[in-house]
Design a protein around this motif. Structure first.
Motif, short mmCIF file in Angstrom:
data_model
loop_
_atom_site.label_atom_id
_atom_site.label_comp_id
_atom_site.label_asym_id
_atom_site.label_seq_id
_atom_site.Cartn_x
_atom_site.Cartn_y
_atom_site.Cartn_z
N ARG A 247 -7.20 4.62 -5.37
CA ARG A 247 -7.10 3.19 -5.10
C ARG A 247 -6.41 2.94 -3.76
NH1 ARG A 247 -6.46 2.93 -10.81
NH2 ARG A 247 -4.20 3.19 -10.69
N VAL A 248 -5.45 3.79 -3.42
CA VAL A 248 -4.77 3.66 -2.13
C VAL A 248 -5.77 3.88 -0.99
CG1 VAL A 248 -3.06 4.70 -0.59
CG2 VAL A 248 -2.50 4.31 -3.00
N ALA B 9 2.80 -0.31 14.53
CA ALA B 9 3.60 0.44 13.58
C ALA B 9 3.09 0.23 12.15
CB ALA B 9 5.07 0.02 13.68
N PHE B 10 2.73 -1.00 11.81
CA PHE B 10 2.16 -1.25 10.48
C PHE B 10 0.84 -0.51 10.31
CE2 PHE B 10 4.62 -5.44 10.54
CZ PHE B 10 5.57 -4.98 9.62
N GLU B 11 0.07 -0.41 11.37
CA GLU B 11 -1.19 0.32 11.32
C GLU B 11 -0.95 1.80 10.99
OE1 GLU B 11 -5.24 0.36 14.02
OE2 GLU B 11 -3.30 0.30 15.04
N ARG B 12 0.06 2.38 11.63
CA ARG B 12 0.38 3.78 11.38
C ARG B 12 0.96 3.97 9.98
NH1 ARG B 12 -1.66 7.27 12.16
NH2 ARG B 12 -0.04 8.81 12.43
N LEU B 13 1.73 3.02 9.50
CA LEU B 13 2.25 3.10 8.12
C LEU B 13 1.10 3.13 7.12
CD1 LEU B 13 5.25 0.62 8.36
CD2 LEU B 13 5.42 3.04 7.78
N THR B 14 0.06 2.38 7.38
CA THR B 14 -1.12 2.41 6.51
C THR B 14 -1.76 3.79 6.52
OG1 THR B 14 -1.55 0.06 6.80
CG2 THR B 14 -3.42 1.43 6.15
N ASP B 15 -1.89 4.38 7.70
CA ASP B 15 -2.44 5.73 7.81
C ASP B 15 -1.61 6.72 7.00
OD1 ASP B 15 -4.41 4.78 9.51
OD2 ASP B 15 -3.34 5.37 11.34
N HIS B 16 -0.29 6.58 7.07
CA HIS B 16 0.59 7.50 6.36
C HIS B 16 0.50 7.30 4.84
CE1 HIS B 16 2.00 9.06 10.02
NE2 HIS B 16 2.89 8.12 10.32
N LEU C 274 0.83 -1.20 0.00
CA LEU C 274 0.00 0.00 0.00
C LEU C 274 0.87 1.25 0.00
CD1 LEU C 274 -3.11 0.69 0.20
CD2 LEU C 274 -2.63 1.27 2.59
N LEU C 275 1.94 1.23 0.79
CA LEU C 275 2.84 2.38 0.81
C LEU C 275 3.52 2.56 -0.54
CD1 LEU C 275 3.92 4.58 2.69
CD2 LEU C 275 5.73 3.00 3.40
N VAL D 298 -6.50 -3.43 4.18
CA VAL D 298 -5.27 -3.59 4.95
C VAL D 298 -5.56 -3.40 6.44
CG1 VAL D 298 -2.92 -2.76 5.31
CG2 VAL D 298 -3.88 -2.83 3.00
N ARG D 299 -6.41 -2.43 6.77
CA ARG D 299 -6.75 -2.21 8.18
C ARG D 299 -7.49 -3.42 8.76
NH1 ARG D 299 -8.10 3.49 6.45
NH2 ARG D 299 -6.37 4.77 7.23
N LEU D 300 -8.27 -4.09 7.95
CA LEU D 300 -8.94 -5.30 8.42
C LEU D 300 -7.92 -6.38 8.78
CD1 LEU D 300 -11.54 -6.85 8.96
CD2 LEU D 300 -11.59 -7.50 6.54
N LEU D 301 -6.88 -6.50 7.97
CA LEU D 301 -5.80 -7.44 8.28
C LEU D 301 -5.13 -7.07 9.60
CD1 LEU D 301 -4.10 -7.87 4.77
CD2 LEU D 301 -5.60 -9.50 5.94
#
Length: 216
Positions: free
Chosen positions: A157-158, A196-203, A139-140, A165-168
């Protein structure tokens, strides 16, 4: 006879070259963050420790790049008085560079927990952790591609893909909460990595939103 271009045309070209260079520097930080997010997933699972040695020094270099981006943005705003799309692009480049630097910081945090996944007894949980890391990195990377091409459709799309991804992430956190046969230190490392992965998705979504800001 060589063609003559008025000074105003040359100045304009130089101005746009500076904006392009500014965007390229922000892309450098984003690309480093993408590479880091993918590498730390492997390191977390104990599959690849090669990034550990040089990552900190490279991350410090990215911090210097962002400092240079800030200085260039201030100079462009002060001396060129950009308007409309140019202004949006300059401000977005600054924002993207800072967002990407936050991603690098998260990569470092995950890297500091290298091997935590390798201490998990359940193979399915290790696979789930790897799946989250790969999905987050993908996603990043898509957000980085959207920024590189200022691709509005890719940015959309992102934003849409972030929900999956957040569901995962939620599924992984739910599994971690139920752990009862894993050392406390390893469980804590994995929980912090999951956050940390959750925050990377937000970013990643924030970068996509900056693309939409420029396009708007």
């Amino acid at each position: 006879m060589a063609s003559f271009e008025p000074p105003s045309t040359e100045l304009r070209r130089a101005y746009h070259d500076r904006i392009a260079a500014l965007k390229a520097r922000s892309r450098e930080v984003v690309d480093f963050a993408v590479k880091g997010s993918r590498s730390v997933t492997l390191a977390l699972l104990g599959q690849d420790r090669s990034m550990a040695g040089g990552f900190d020094s490279a991350a410090e270099r990215m911090s210097s790049v962002v400092t240079g981006v800030d200085a260039e943005v201030v100079d462009l705003l002060a001396t060129q008085a950009p308007v409309a799309r140019d202004l949006r692009l300059i401000l977005a480049a600054r924002d993207v560079a800072h967002i990407a630097l936050l991603c690098v910081g998260l990569d470092r945090a995950v890297a500091s927990r290298s091997g935590a996944g390798g201490r998990i007894l359940e193979p399915d949980l290790s696979e789930r952790l790897g799946c989250v890391g790969r999905a987050t990195g993908d996603l990043l990377a898509e957000a980085a591609a959207a920024w590189a091409g200022l691709d509005l459709a890719e940015s959309e799309r992102v934003v849409a893909g972030a929900e999956g991804v957040r569901l995962l992430h939620l599924e992984l956190l739910s599994s971690l909460v139920r752990l009862d046969r894993v050392p406390m230190e390893a469980a804590l490392d994995l929980s912090m990595a999951a956050r940390a992965f959750e925050r990377l998705t937000d970013h990643a979504v924030e970068i996509a939103e900056r693309v939409q800001f420029v396009a708007g």
